[in-house]
Design a protein around this motif. Structure first.
Motif, PDB file in Angstrom:
ATOM      1  N   ARG A  22       5.694  -0.701  -0.035  1.00  0.00           N
ATOM      2  CA  ARG A  22       4.294  -0.935   0.335  1.00  0.00           C
ATOM      3  C   ARG A  22       4.114  -0.980   1.854  1.00  0.00           C
ATOM      4  O   ARG A  22       3.266  -0.275   2.399  1.00  0.00           O
ATOM      5  CB  ARG A  22       3.834  -2.255  -0.292  1.00  0.00           C
ATOM      6  N   ASP A  23       4.902  -1.817   2.539  1.00  0.00           N
ATOM      7  CA  ASP A  23       4.664  -2.105   3.952  1.00  0.00           C
ATOM      8  C   ASP A  23       5.369  -1.164   4.918  1.00  0.00           C
ATOM      9  O   ASP A  23       4.808  -0.811   5.951  1.00  0.00           O
ATOM     10  CB  ASP A  23       5.082  -3.545   4.263  1.00  0.00           C
ATOM     11  N   PRO A  28       0.776   4.366  -1.254  1.00  0.00           N
ATOM     12  CA  PRO A  28      -0.359   3.797  -1.989  1.00  0.00           C
ATOM     13  C   PRO A  28       0.134   3.273  -3.348  1.00  0.00           C
ATOM     14  O   PRO A  28       1.111   3.781  -3.904  1.00  0.00           O
ATOM     15  CB  PRO A  28      -1.296   4.991  -2.181  1.00  0.00           C
ATOM     16  N   PHE A  29      -0.551   2.250  -3.866  1.00  0.00           N
ATOM     17  CA  PHE A  29      -0.091   1.659  -5.127  1.00  0.00           C
ATOM     18  C   PHE A  29      -1.256   1.094  -5.908  1.00  0.00           C
ATOM     19  O   PHE A  29      -2.344   0.881  -5.381  1.00  0.00           O
ATOM     20  CB  PHE A  29       0.933   0.550  -4.861  1.00  0.00           C
ATOM     21  N   VAL A  30      -0.995   0.862  -7.185  1.00  0.00           N
ATOM     22  CA  VAL A  30      -1.885   0.071  -8.026  1.00  0.00           C
ATOM     23  C   VAL A  30      -1.107  -1.167  -8.436  1.00  0.00           C
ATOM     24  O   VAL A  30       0.118  -1.138  -8.538  1.00  0.00           O
ATOM     25  CB  VAL A  30      -2.381   0.855  -9.276  1.00  0.00           C
ATOM     26  N   ASP A  31      -1.819  -2.248  -8.642  1.00  0.00           N
ATOM     27  CA  ASP A  31      -1.199  -3.490  -9.088  1.00  0.00           C
ATOM     28  C   ASP A  31      -1.382  -3.576 -10.596  1.00  0.00           C
ATOM     29  O   ASP A  31      -2.502  -3.699 -11.095  1.00  0.00           O
ATOM     30  CB  ASP A  31      -1.859  -4.673  -8.385  1.00  0.00           C
ATOM     31  N   ALA A  32      -0.290  -3.493 -11.332  1.00  0.00           N
ATOM     32  CA  ALA A  32      -0.334  -3.542 -12.795  1.00  0.00           C
ATOM     33  C   ALA A  32      -0.354  -4.985 -13.299  1.00  0.00           C
ATOM     34  O   ALA A  32      -0.353  -5.220 -14.500  1.00  0.00           O
ATOM     35  CB  ALA A  32       0.858  -2.795 -13.378  1.00  0.00           C
ATOM     36  N   GLY A  33      -0.356  -5.942 -12.371  1.00  0.00           N
ATOM     37  CA  GLY A  33      -0.385  -7.356 -12.739  1.00  0.00           C
ATOM     38  C   GLY A  33       0.970  -8.009 -12.629  1.00  0.00           C
ATOM     39  O   GLY A  33       2.007  -7.350 -12.751  1.00  0.00           O
ATOM     40  N   HIS A  34       0.975  -9.301 -12.346  1.00  0.00           N
ATOM     41  CA  HIS A  34       2.196 -10.107 -12.268  1.00  0.00           C
ATOM     42  C   HIS A  34       3.186  -9.578 -11.232  1.00  0.00           C
ATOM     43  O   HIS A  34       4.403  -9.659 -11.429  1.00  0.00           O
ATOM     44  CB  HIS A  34       2.869 -10.226 -13.640  1.00  0.00           C
ATOM     45  N   GLY A  35       2.682  -8.995 -10.134  1.00  0.00           N
ATOM     46  CA  GLY A  35       3.557  -8.499  -9.075  1.00  0.00           C
ATOM     47  C   GLY A  35       4.134  -7.117  -9.306  1.00  0.00           C
ATOM     48  O   GLY A  35       4.914  -6.628  -8.496  1.00  0.00           O
ATOM     49  N   GLN A  40       2.279   5.476  -5.763  1.00  0.00           N
ATOM     50  CA  GLN A  40       2.040   6.910  -5.798  1.00  0.00           C
ATOM     51  C   GLN A  40       3.149   7.583  -4.995  1.00  0.00           C
ATOM     52  O   GLN A  40       3.467   7.154  -3.884  1.00  0.00           O
ATOM     53  CB  GLN A  40       0.684   7.238  -5.173  1.00  0.00           C
ATOM     54  N   LEU A  41       3.741   8.605  -5.561  1.00  0.00           N
ATOM     55  CA  LEU A  41       4.750   9.388  -4.858  1.00  0.00           C
ATOM     56  C   LEU A  41       4.132  10.712  -4.433  1.00  0.00           C
ATOM     57  O   LEU A  41       3.166  11.183  -5.039  1.00  0.00           O
ATOM     58  CB  LEU A  41       5.960   9.640  -5.757  1.00  0.00           C
ATOM     59  N   PRO A  42       4.718  11.335  -3.417  1.00  0.00           N
ATOM     60  CA  PRO A  42       4.219  12.655  -3.028  1.00  0.00           C
ATOM     61  C   PRO A  42       4.533  13.676  -4.113  1.00  0.00           C
ATOM     62  O   PRO A  42       5.318  13.399  -5.032  1.00  0.00           O
ATOM     63  CB  PRO A  42       4.988  12.953  -1.739  1.00  0.00           C
TER      64      PRO A  42
END
Length: 124
Positions: A22-23, A28-35, A40-42
């Protein structure tokens, strides 16, 4: 037939490696819950490599072993950007098919990084 691929990275410290993706890598990412972050990969491609006859990598019914390499157009620039963020990277290896390195993940694992010298399928 397929709508995409889902790649799993197994980690001894998933939280630290997720933060790295992430950092540091800025994926880019989505949070599916609970961490659970799903990144997204290229655009990607896949190749099938042979396994030596005596290898223990794949027994009957086993999942195929795999390695993941992120691809880039300029490995030197990409490694310089990672090093500026404090990421430890292996020295560049020159192969006939490309230039490669690996970056160390916080968990101690490594992720391949390479600049291909072969035709690529990712943009077909």
């Amino acid at each position: 037939m397929f709508s995409g691929a889902h790649v799993l990275f197994f980690s001894r410290d998933a939280e630290a490696d997720r933060a790295f993706f992430r950092d540091i890598l800025g994926l880019p990412f989505v949070d599916a819950g609970h961490g659970w972050l799903i990144f997204q990969l290229p655009p990607s491609e896949a190749a099938v490599h042979p396994v030596d006859a005596g290898s223990t990598m794949a027994g009957p019914g086993a999942m195929l072993p795999a390695e993941v390499y992120l691809m880039c157009d300029n490995l030197d620039a990409a490694l310089a950007a990672l090093k500026a963020k404090g990421v430890e990277c292996e020295p560049v290896r020159e192969e006939r098919w490309g230039r490669l390195s690996r970056m160390k993940l916080p968990s101690g694992g490594a992720l391949g990084y390479y600049e291909p010298r072969h035709p690529v399928a990712r943009e077909l």
